[in-house]
Design a protein around this motif. Structure first.
Motif, mmCIF file in Angstrom:
data_model
loop_
_atom_site.group_PDB
_atom_site.id
_atom_site.type_symbol
_atom_site.label_atom_id
_atom_site.label_comp_id
_atom_site.label_asym_id
_atom_site.label_seq_id
_atom_site.Cartn_x
_atom_site.Cartn_y
_atom_site.Cartn_z
ATOM 1 N N ILE A 109 0.828 -1.205 0.000
ATOM 2 C CA ILE A 109 0.000 0.000 0.000
ATOM 3 C C ILE A 109 0.864 1.257 0.000
ATOM 4 O O ILE A 109 0.654 2.173 -0.789
ATOM 5 C CB ILE A 109 -0.941 0.039 1.232
ATOM 6 N N ASP A 110 1.870 1.296 0.876
ATOM 7 C CA ASP A 110 2.675 2.511 1.060
ATOM 8 C C ASP A 110 3.824 2.634 0.069
ATOM 9 O O ASP A 110 4.481 3.675 0.029
ATOM 10 C CB ASP A 110 3.220 2.563 2.490
ATOM 11 N N GLY A 111 4.100 1.590 -0.691
ATOM 12 C CA GLY A 111 5.178 1.651 -1.687
ATOM 13 C C GLY A 111 6.550 1.567 -1.058
ATOM 14 O O GLY A 111 6.791 0.758 -0.157
ATOM 15 N N ASN A 112 7.453 2.432 -1.491
ATOM 16 C CA ASN A 112 8.834 2.434 -1.001
ATOM 17 C C ASN A 112 8.876 3.072 0.385
ATOM 18 O O ASN A 112 8.630 4.263 0.531
ATOM 19 C CB ASN A 112 9.735 3.198 -1.968
ATOM 20 N N ILE A 113 9.202 2.262 1.399
ATOM 21 C CA ILE A 113 9.291 2.773 2.777
ATOM 22 C C ILE A 113 10.708 2.585 3.335
ATOM 23 O O ILE A 113 10.901 2.487 4.544
ATOM 24 C CB ILE A 113 8.221 2.129 3.699
ATOM 25 N N THR A 114 11.680 2.582 2.434
ATOM 26 C CA THR A 114 13.079 2.406 2.832
ATOM 27 C C THR A 114 13.494 3.435 3.871
ATOM 28 O O THR A 114 14.215 3.120 4.818
ATOM 29 C CB THR A 114 13.993 2.482 1.588
ATOM 30 N N GLY A 115 13.034 4.662 3.726
ATOM 31 C CA GLY A 115 13.391 5.725 4.663
ATOM 32 C C GLY A 115 12.892 5.503 6.078
ATOM 33 O O GLY A 115 13.337 6.167 7.014
ATOM 34 N N SER A 116 11.995 4.558 6.272
ATOM 35 C CA SER A 116 11.452 4.265 7.610
ATOM 36 C C SER A 116 12.156 3.105 8.299
ATOM 37 O O SER A 116 11.811 2.753 9.433
ATOM 38 C CB SER A 116 9.958 3.952 7.501
ATOM 39 N N ILE A 117 13.139 2.503 7.639
ATOM 40 C CA ILE A 117 13.843 1.363 8.236
ATOM 41 C C ILE A 117 14.601 1.816 9.480
ATOM 42 O O ILE A 117 15.273 2.845 9.482
ATOM 43 C CB ILE A 117 14.822 0.715 7.236
ATOM 44 N N VAL A 118 14.473 1.039 10.538
ATOM 45 C CA VAL A 118 15.227 1.253 11.775
ATOM 46 C C VAL A 118 16.301 0.174 11.826
ATOM 47 O O VAL A 118 15.997 -1.020 11.713
ATOM 48 C CB VAL A 118 14.310 1.162 13.017
ATOM 49 N N THR A 119 17.563 0.612 11.983
ATOM 50 C CA THR A 119 18.683 -0.323 11.969
ATOM 51 C C THR A 119 19.291 -0.442 13.353
ATOM 52 O O THR A 119 19.585 0.568 13.991
ATOM 53 C CB THR A 119 19.771 0.166 10.981
ATOM 54 N N GLY A 120 19.483 -1.677 13.790
ATOM 55 C CA GLY A 120 20.190 -1.959 15.036
ATOM 56 C C GLY A 120 21.569 -2.496 14.673
ATOM 57 O O GLY A 120 21.675 -3.549 14.044
ATOM 58 N N ASN A 121 22.595 -1.745 14.999
ATOM 59 C CA ASN A 121 23.951 -2.104 14.575
ATOM 60 C C ASN A 121 24.848 -2.240 15.805
ATOM 61 O O ASN A 121 25.115 -1.261 16.485
ATOM 62 C CB ASN A 121 24.485 -1.028 13.635
ATOM 63 N N THR A 122 25.320 -3.468 16.062
ATOM 64 C CA THR A 122 26.166 -3.725 17.233
ATOM 65 C C THR A 122 27.605 -4.049 16.858
ATOM 66 O O THR A 122 28.354 -4.584 17.667
ATOM 67 C CB THR A 122 25.597 -4.910 18.044
ATOM 68 N N VAL A 123 28.014 -3.741 15.631
ATOM 69 C CA VAL A 123 29.353 -4.120 15.156
ATOM 70 C C VAL A 123 30.422 -3.309 15.891
ATOM 71 O O VAL A 123 30.410 -2.086 15.895
ATOM 72 C CB VAL A 123 29.488 -3.913 13.631
ATOM 73 N N ASN A 124 31.361 -4.032 16.540
ATOM 74 C CA ASN A 124 32.490 -3.410 17.229
ATOM 75 C C ASN A 124 33.749 -3.903 16.526
ATOM 76 O O ASN A 124 34.209 -5.020 16.757
ATOM 77 C CB ASN A 124 32.514 -3.792 18.712
ATOM 78 N N THR A 125 34.314 -3.061 15.687
ATOM 79 C CA THR A 125 35.468 -3.473 14.881
ATOM 80 C C THR A 125 36.750 -3.572 15.706
ATOM 81 O O THR A 125 37.778 -3.998 15.196
ATOM 82 C CB THR A 125 35.685 -2.505 13.704
#
Length: 173
Positions: A109-125
């Motif tokens: 219905i809403d089409g492209n909702i890429t901008g609403s993605i919530v990212t959880g990033n725990t990478v510790n280099t």
């Protein structure tokens, strides 16, 4: 008049409604399906109950009893879909800079909702290990996508050091 297909019909908000139609026959005129007049009030953009009415008359002007198909437009219940960009798993060396490739999301219905993605990033280099980058999104109706996870492996430093001479070589004295 005889309905083709089922009644009632239920479709999801924003879906395409394709009416199954009806057929009509008369004892004198035979098949008069081509003369059916259809009144279609279905609004796929608004949740509700709608009617599709079929009317027909024979060549003598005798009107058939109208037949009605009920169409129920229901709330959006379809989850959005998240698609990873790049690869998973990703391996990088200890101390490297991790740059996430991201993801995209689309909704029926809403089409492209890429901008609403919530990212959880725990990478510790700075620490060897296996890490997860999680992507979540919901559409405007509150339907949550199935979360998508990218695995990032931070590996031990295996790059050999490089020695660079200062000055010229060979040196003559």
């Amino acid at each position: 008049i005889t309905l083709s297909g089922i009644s009632p019909v239920s479709i999801e908000l924003g879906s395409i409604y394709s009416d199954a139609g009806a057929t009509a026959s008369d004892n004198i005129d035979g098949n008069i399906t081509g003369s059916i007049v259809t009144s279609n009030t279905v609004n796929i953009g608004i949740v509700g109950t709608y009617s599709v009415t079929y009317n027909v008359s024979d060549l003598a002007g005798n009107a058939a009893t109208p037949v009605v198909r009920t169409v129920n437009v229901t709330a959006d219940a379809t989850k959005p879909v998240i698609t990873l960009s790049g690869i998973s798993p990703v391996s990088i060396e200890l101390g490297s800079i991790y740059s996430d490739a991201g993801a995209s999301a689309s909704d029926n219905i809403d089409g492209n909702i890429t901008g609403s993605i919530v990212t959880g990033n725990t990478v510790n280099t700075a620490v060897v290990g296996t890490y997860s980058v999680t992507y979540n999104v919901s559409d405007l109706a509150g339907n949550a996508a199935t979360p998508v996870v990218r695995t990032v492996n931070v590996t031990a430093d295996v790059t050999k050091p490089v020695i660079t001479l200062s000055g010229i070589s060979p040196v003559s004295i």
